[in-house]
Write an enzyme that holds these catalytic residues in place. Structure first.
Site, PDB file in Angstrom:
ATOM      1  N   PRO A 188      36.668  45.510  46.581  1.00  0.00           N
ATOM      2  CA  PRO A 188      37.744  44.803  45.885  1.00  0.00           C
ATOM      3  C   PRO A 188      37.129  43.918  44.799  1.00  0.00           C
ATOM      4  O   PRO A 188      36.073  43.307  45.013  1.00  0.00           O
ATOM      5  CB  PRO A 188      38.423  43.993  46.993  1.00  0.00           C
ATOM      6  N   HIS A 189      37.747  43.880  43.646  1.00  0.00           N
ATOM      7  CA  HIS A 189      37.168  43.127  42.540  1.00  0.00           C
ATOM      8  C   HIS A 189      38.260  42.561  41.646  1.00  0.00           C
ATOM      9  O   HIS A 189      39.376  43.071  41.620  1.00  0.00           O
ATOM     10  CB  HIS A 189      36.211  44.008  41.728  1.00  0.00           C
ATOM     11  N   ALA A 190      37.878  41.504  40.940  1.00  0.00           N
ATOM     12  CA  ALA A 190      38.836  40.852  40.045  1.00  0.00           C
ATOM     13  C   ALA A 190      38.075  40.019  39.025  1.00  0.00           C
ATOM     14  O   ALA A 190      36.935  39.620  39.251  1.00  0.00           O
ATOM     15  CB  ALA A 190      39.779  39.954  40.847  1.00  0.00           C
TER      16      ALA A 190
END
Length: 154
Positions: free
Chosen positions: A65-67
């Protein structure tokens, strides 16, 4: 890029009690908030927004998961190992128990993409995944990820 070097000592959590994808994303957000002094809800919202575009599960029980997060300097990571795998919408339909959260400043698109590529390469190695699952201490997880990154660079 050395994924292990992106992980601060307090950015690795081996935890239990997570039973859903939503809770897993909250766990990643909570670890990032603590490690980097961020607002946990804002991090969760950013992760959830990205996840709405498509699952960040890579397969083989791994998700990245990345942001992009305002106020973040450079590219940073957290690692969460779940006691019980959770459904994550992976293409191989395998539930996820290893999560490597990646965070970058909104203006650091190139660094963010390099980190995603490095994480994907590192976590494709079945031996590394097995070792991460067997690791019982945060220091061991960090050392394994650093060793994998160094091996890929050689």
């Amino acid at each position: 890029m050395d994924i292990g070097a992106l992980l601060p000592a307090d950015g690795i959590v081996l935890r239990s009690g997570v039973t859903t994808k939503r809770q897993a994303l909250h766990a990643v957000a909570d670890v990032a908030a603590q490690a980097y002094g961020l607002d946990a809800q804002a991090v969760y919202d950013a992760l959830n927004e990205r996840e709405a575009l498509g699952s960040t599960a890579l397969g083989s029980g791994v998700a990245v998961p990345h942001a992009r997060i305002s106020g973040m300097a450079g590219v940073n990571a957290v690692f969460v190992k779940l006691d019980q795998p959770v459904a994550f919408g992976a293409l191989d339909d395998r539930p996820v128990d290893l999560l490597l959260g990646l965070f970058a400043a909104p203006e650091d698109g190139a660094g963010h993409l390099r980190a995603l590529a490095a994480a994907s390469r590192a976590l494709r190695a079945s031996e590394l995944r097995d070792q991460l699952r067997a690791a019982e201490k945060a220091d061991a997880v960090r050392a394994l990820l650093m060793r994998q990154s160094q091996a890929q660079a050689a």
